[in-house]
Scaffold this motif. Structure first.
Motif, PDB file in Angstrom:
ATOM      1  N   HIS A   1       7.894  -2.501  -8.866  1.00 51.50           N
ATOM      2  CA  HIS A   1       6.652  -2.287  -8.140  1.00 51.50           C
ATOM      3  C   HIS A   1       5.466  -2.770  -8.960  1.00 51.50           C
ATOM      4  CE1 HIS A   1       3.653  -0.424  -5.567  1.00 51.50           C
ATOM      5  NE2 HIS A   1       3.118   0.104  -6.645  1.00 51.50           N
ATOM      6  N   TYR A   2       4.544  -3.408  -8.310  1.00 61.14           N
ATOM      7  CA  TYR A   2       3.328  -3.819  -9.002  1.00 61.14           C
ATOM      8  C   TYR A   2       2.158  -3.684  -8.045  1.00 61.14           C
ATOM      9  CZ  TYR A   2       3.375  -8.273  -6.462  1.00 61.14           C
ATOM     10  OH  TYR A   2       3.338  -9.236  -5.481  1.00 61.14           O
ATOM     11  N   ALA A   3       0.983  -3.447  -8.601  1.00 58.92           N
ATOM     12  CA  ALA A   3      -0.216  -3.261  -7.779  1.00 58.92           C
ATOM     13  C   ALA A   3      -1.363  -4.034  -8.424  1.00 58.92           C
ATOM     14  CB  ALA A   3      -0.555  -1.779  -7.654  1.00 58.92           C
ATOM     15  N   PRO A   4      -1.565  -5.287  -8.050  1.00 59.76           N
ATOM     16  CA  PRO A   4      -2.630  -6.093  -8.660  1.00 59.76           C
ATOM     17  C   PRO A   4      -4.005  -5.536  -8.342  1.00 59.76           C
ATOM     18  CG  PRO A   4      -1.718  -7.197  -6.733  1.00 59.76           C
ATOM     19  CD  PRO A   4      -0.846  -6.014  -6.989  1.00 59.76           C
ATOM     20  N   VAL A   5      -4.930  -5.750  -9.264  1.00 52.35           N
ATOM     21  CA  VAL A   5      -6.310  -5.281  -9.072  1.00 52.35           C
ATOM     22  C   VAL A   5      -7.277  -6.400  -9.429  1.00 52.35           C
ATOM     23  CG1 VAL A   5      -5.763  -2.856  -9.470  1.00 52.35           C
ATOM     24  CG2 VAL A   5      -6.368  -4.313 -11.401  1.00 52.35           C
ATOM     25  N   PRO A   6      -8.471  -6.398  -8.830  1.00 50.65           N
ATOM     26  CA  PRO A   6      -9.467  -7.423  -9.145  1.00 50.65           C
ATOM     27  C   PRO A   6     -10.075  -7.190 -10.535  1.00 50.65           C
ATOM     28  CG  PRO A   6      -9.928  -6.323  -7.048  1.00 50.65           C
ATOM     29  CD  PRO A   6      -8.917  -5.500  -7.764  1.00 50.65           C
TER      30      PRO A   6
ATOM     31  N   LEU B   1     -15.389  -6.493  -8.938  1.00 49.91           N
ATOM     32  CA  LEU B   1     -15.624  -5.163  -8.374  1.00 49.91           C
ATOM     33  C   LEU B   1     -17.104  -4.814  -8.405  1.00 49.91           C
ATOM     34  CD1 LEU B   1     -12.582  -3.299  -9.962  1.00 49.91           C
ATOM     35  CD2 LEU B   1     -12.977  -3.590  -7.512  1.00 49.91           C
ATOM     36  N   ARG B   2     -17.772  -5.152  -9.476  1.00 51.41           N
ATOM     37  CA  ARG B   2     -19.202  -4.860  -9.588  1.00 51.41           C
ATOM     38  C   ARG B   2     -20.007  -5.643  -8.555  1.00 51.41           C
ATOM     39  NH1 ARG B   2     -21.846  -0.773 -10.830  1.00 51.41           N
ATOM     40  NH2 ARG B   2     -22.682  -1.275  -8.772  1.00 51.41           N
ATOM     41  N   ARG B   3     -19.643  -6.896  -8.348  1.00 52.66           N
ATOM     42  CA  ARG B   3     -20.326  -7.718  -7.334  1.00 52.66           C
ATOM     43  C   ARG B   3     -20.121  -7.125  -5.945  1.00 52.66           C
ATOM     44  NH1 ARG B   3     -17.561 -12.708  -7.231  1.00 52.66           N
ATOM     45  NH2 ARG B   3     -19.111 -13.389  -5.699  1.00 52.66           N
ATOM     46  N   ALA B   4     -18.900  -6.688  -5.667  1.00 53.36           N
ATOM     47  CA  ALA B   4     -18.630  -6.090  -4.362  1.00 53.36           C
ATOM     48  C   ALA B   4     -19.433  -4.807  -4.177  1.00 53.36           C
ATOM     49  CB  ALA B   4     -17.133  -5.804  -4.225  1.00 53.36           C
TER      50      ALA B   4
ATOM     51  N   GLY C   1      -2.626  -3.542   5.754  1.00 53.27           N
ATOM     52  CA  GLY C   1      -2.652  -3.552   4.302  1.00 53.27           C
ATOM     53  C   GLY C   1      -3.375  -2.369   3.695  1.00 53.27           C
ATOM     54  N   ALA C   2      -4.093  -1.609   4.515  1.00 53.84           N
ATOM     55  CA  ALA C   2      -4.810  -0.423   4.030  1.00 53.84           C
ATOM     56  C   ALA C   2      -4.009   0.852   4.252  1.00 53.84           C
ATOM     57  CB  ALA C   2      -6.168  -0.314   4.733  1.00 53.84           C
ATOM     58  N   ARG C   3      -2.782   0.740   4.747  1.00 54.66           N
ATOM     59  CA  ARG C   3      -2.026   1.937   5.137  1.00 54.66           C
ATOM     60  C   ARG C   3      -1.797   2.879   3.960  1.00 54.66           C
ATOM     61  NH1 ARG C   3       1.792  -0.395   7.755  1.00 54.66           N
ATOM     62  NH2 ARG C   3       0.795  -0.130   9.795  1.00 54.66           N
ATOM     63  N   GLY C   4      -1.618   2.356   2.765  1.00 53.39           N
ATOM     64  CA  GLY C   4      -1.383   3.211   1.607  1.00 53.39           C
ATOM     65  C   GLY C   4      -2.648   3.726   0.968  1.00 53.39           C
ATOM     66  N   ALA C   5      -3.791   3.451   1.579  1.00 53.82           N
ATOM     67  CA  ALA C   5      -5.079   3.822   0.977  1.00 53.82           C
ATOM     68  C   ALA C   5      -5.893   4.713   1.905  1.00 53.82           C
ATOM     69  CB  ALA C   5      -5.871   2.561   0.629  1.00 53.82           C
ATOM     70  N   ARG C   6      -5.227   5.548   2.669  1.00 54.01           N
ATOM     71  CA  ARG C   6      -5.907   6.378   3.666  1.00 54.01           C
ATOM     72  C   ARG C   6      -7.017   7.224   3.046  1.00 54.01           C
ATOM     73  NH1 ARG C   6      -3.296  10.014   8.413  1.00 54.01           N
ATOM     74  NH2 ARG C   6      -2.362   7.991   8.808  1.00 54.01           N
TER      75      ARG C   6
ATOM     76  N   ALA D   1      -4.805  -2.474  -1.969  1.00 50.46           N
ATOM     77  CA  ALA D   1      -5.939  -1.767  -1.359  1.00 50.46           C
ATOM     78  C   ALA D   1      -6.237  -0.450  -2.066  1.00 50.46           C
ATOM     79  CB  ALA D   1      -5.659  -1.525   0.122  1.00 50.46           C
ATOM     80  N   ARG D   2      -5.214   0.342  -2.304  1.00 50.02           N
ATOM     81  CA  ARG D   2      -5.439   1.656  -2.914  1.00 50.02           C
ATOM     82  C   ARG D   2      -5.976   1.532  -4.330  1.00 50.02           C
ATOM     83  NH1 ARG D   2      -0.971   6.555  -3.505  1.00 50.02           N
ATOM     84  NH2 ARG D   2      -2.398   8.090  -4.402  1.00 50.02           N
ATOM     85  N   GLU D   3      -5.344   0.680  -5.129  1.00 55.43           N
ATOM     86  CA  GLU D   3      -5.791   0.532  -6.515  1.00 55.43           C
ATOM     87  C   GLU D   3      -7.189  -0.079  -6.580  1.00 55.43           C
ATOM     88  OE1 GLU D   3      -4.346   1.699  -9.155  1.00 55.43           O
ATOM     89  OE2 GLU D   3      -2.646   2.482  -8.016  1.00 55.43           O
ATOM     90  N   THR D   4      -7.468  -1.018  -5.699  1.00 58.63           N
ATOM     91  CA  THR D   4      -8.792  -1.647  -5.692  1.00 58.63           C
ATOM     92  C   THR D   4      -9.872  -0.647  -5.297  1.00 58.63           C
ATOM     93  OG1 THR D   4      -7.820  -3.799  -5.176  1.00 58.63           O
ATOM     94  CG2 THR D   4     -10.166  -3.502  -4.681  1.00 58.63           C
ATOM     95  N   LEU D   5      -9.626   0.127  -4.239  1.00 57.68           N
ATOM     96  CA  LEU D   5     -10.620   1.112  -3.812  1.00 57.68           C
ATOM     97  C   LEU D   5     -10.792   2.219  -4.856  1.00 57.68           C
ATOM     98  CD1 LEU D   5      -9.746   1.431  -0.019  1.00 57.68           C
ATOM     99  CD2 LEU D   5     -11.779   0.368  -1.018  1.00 57.68           C
TER     100      LEU D   5
END
Length: 607
Positions: free
Chosen positions: A188-193, A198-201, A218-223, A321-325
């Motif tokens: 399992h891996y979860a890439p992040v920006p 992230l600061r720009r966003a 793609g947002a299902r795991g980030a409810r 999505a989850r790790e990024t948020l």
């Protein structure tokens, strides 16, 4: 003890944790079928009635389990039949592995019976990985890469095994040149920006006063993270069709589906926002997003090939999505602009009132919107829902309130007819302890759903919860296309292409040993749903519905609806009185904003 290539193939699938293979037999995979017998049917061979249905069942299994779906078919026609279901998986980014037979190597190039150039045929649908096994030592690497690639790229892969290769004695790759040893497992891996992105966003989102969020599958795991962001930014959240189960529909700021099958508040959310955040969605219809230049925009997607599409995004974040948020949320300030959220909640509450009114409009004999709307209060908390394409998808998208652990899906990007019933069957093999409901039109039911009732009858006794409800919206019309003709071409119903027979679907179900009920009156609808959900076996509900109920798009103008009504009236004589002269007034009853058009700024001439 020696082992054949076919034996090792099944052994390797077991080592990958594959429990079911959805398939149909043929002599191109006779070696594999014999190996299944020697393996005591492990992994389980699930016999569909048609290879296309086997592929759809694999897609449904993958969508609702989160695991790889595996399907198998013989050479030639069997492999061809898989294609529609495989394209459904490819376009909806679902991991599916197809295992297909091929003629003997000695016959290739000889125009032999059922010889198809499968590598070329599958080159597009399995573009991420498609290989033919020609020697035993090649098998582990090819199968492992097919499994791993399907998971990593959320796509379709294909393994082609000629019939004579299946029968060869298996020998593993050696420690030598031109050999490619392999290994199992997909970590399992979860890439992040990056922190900078992230600061720009965060800067873009913080600057917004009217923030809109669009979520997809793609947002299902980030409810929880999506809800936290929406609360912090006082944002409204619209959902792409494949993301319908991402957030609860009873949250006051969730505006529902977006697009042609979407809701009015989702449409107004996009037309009124000044900032857009898209999470895990490749929603294709640009015209339902904000006007170019109206909104600053940020996108989050795990696939770098899918960012930057559909809209001129200012910041593209590639990551889970989850790790990024989780990383983005601490960078966001709490919004002070509460008026936007209040408007969203008011519009959404009004929409649900409109849906209730539309469901209550009299129809001849039964209003299809009432059929689906009435299901809301009866949905089991752990239900799995599938919808077929067509007008049934409109009512699935607009009327059903998914919440909690409920799951739902349909053919999103391909929008093909036929997956409603096989999706539900695939779901039952993923979660045999959960009830499943399929909403299908009579066109899709006649196309292939009726045959798959045989599959349900064959296997339902194995499911811990035997409930699988197939609700057929029986209006004897290929209704979505009929309405598209009226709205887009101003053409009346063309009977030779649109009219279909009235089939006794409930009687067919009973002949197969299932439960079946035909519903011809509105007062019977709730009782039929209750009986089906209390049954000890799969049940077919044959709802006889009115084809004159319009699936009104959220952006339709009153002029367009009146033109559609006029086209129906123009064909009145051909329809032998089926269309009443009061149809135009009836259509207006169904308009989403009919009661309150006049008091809404800018909405005077719209639905």
């Amino acid at each position: 003890m020696s082992q054949k290539v076919s034996d090792h193939l099944l052994e390797r699938l077991r080592e990958w944790g594959v429990e079911h293979v959805f398939a149909y037999a043929g002599d191109g995979i006779n070696g594999l079928l014999a190996a299944w017998g020697r393996a005591d049917d492990d992994p389980r061979f699930i016999q569909a009635r048609h290879e296309e249905m086997a592929a759809f069942e694999a897609v449904g299994y993958a969508k609702f389990s989160g695991r790889v779906g595996v399907c198998a078919a013989t050479s030639g026609p069997g492999a061809i039949h898989l294609l529609n279901g495989l394209y459904d998986a490819k376009l909806d980014h679902v991991p599916v592995v197809a295992i297909v037979g091929q003629t003997n190597r000695s016959a290739m190039g000889g125009s032999y019976q059922q010889e198809i150039d499968l590598v070329s045929l599958y080159k597009d649908v399995a573009s991420d990985f498609c290989e033919m096994v020609t020697v035993p030592e090649q098998l582990p690497n090819v199968l492992d890469r097919a499994m791993r690639t399907a998971v990593a790229r959320r796509s379709v892969t294909a393994v082609i095994v000629p019939a004579d290769v299946q029968e060869l004695e298996y020998s593993p790759p050696g420690h030598a040149f031109k050999m490619v040893p392999s290994s199992l497992g997909m970590p399992h891996y979860a890439p992040v920006p990056s922190d900078e992105d992230l600061r720009r966003a965060a800067d873009v989102l913080d600057a917004g006063e009217k923030v809109a969020v669009l979520v997809g599958q793609g947002a299902r795991g980030a409810r929880q993270e999506v809800m936290a962001l929406a609360d912090r930014l006082h944002a409204g959240v619209a959902k792409a069709l494949l993301g319908k189960d991402v957030l609860d529909d009873d949250l006051p700021y969730v505006t529902g589906s977006i697009g042609l099958l979407g809701t009015r508040p989702s449409y107004e959310l996009m037309t009124g926002c000044d900032t857009l955040l898209v999470i895990g969605s490749s929603f294709p219809y640009t015209q339902f997003l904000p006007e170019f230049g109206q909104a600053r925009a940020v996108q989050i997607d795990i696939d770098p090939h899918m960012v930057g599409l559909r809209y001129p995004f200012e910041v593209n974040l590639v990551g889970d999505a989850r790790e990024t948020l989780t990383r983005l949320l601490p960078l966001l300030s709490a919004s002070k602009h509460r008026g936007w959220r209040k408007k969203i909640e008011k519009d959404t509450a009004r929409w649900w009132q409109v849906m209730e009114r539309r469901a209550a409009v009299d129809a001849d004999p039964v209003n299809p919107e009432y059929v689906v709307h009435a299901l809301n209060d009866l949905l089991p908390e752990n239900v799995i829902l599938s919808s077929d394409s067509g007008s049934a998808a409109n009512w699935y998208a607009r009327h059903l309130k998914l919440r909690g652990a409920m799951r739902g899906s349909l053919s999103g990007t391909l929008a093909t007819m036929g997956p409603g019933v096989p999706y539900a069957i695939g779901a039952k093999f993923a979660h045999g302890d959960r009830p499943a409901i399929a909403l299908v039109g009579d066109g899709a039911m006649q196309m292939n759903g009726m045959a798959e009732l045989i599959t349900a009858a064959k296997y339902y006794r194995e499911w811990a919860d035997p409930r699988l409800v197939v609700a057929v919206l029986n209006n004897q019309d290929l209704n979505q296309v009929t309405w598209e003709m009226r709205a887009m071409s101003g053409a009346p119903q063309f009977l030779p292409s649109q009219s279909i027979p009235d089939v006794p679907y409930a009687d067919v179900a009973r002949l197969l040993g299932l439960k079946g009920l035909r519903v011809e009156k509105p007062g019977e609808v709730v009782g039929a749903w209750e009986a089906a959900l209390a049954a000890d076996r799969p049940c077919v509900l044959d709802f006889v519905t009115d084809p004159a109920v319009p699936p009104v798009p959220p952006h339709a103008t009153l002029d367009q609806i009146e033109a559609a009504a006029a086209s129906v009236l123009k064909g009145d004589s051909d329809r032998a009185g089926m269309v009443r002269q009061g149809f135009k007034a009836k259509v207006q009853e169904f308009l989403p904003g009919h009661r309150d058009r006049e008091d809404r700024p800018g909405a005077k001439d719209t639905t």
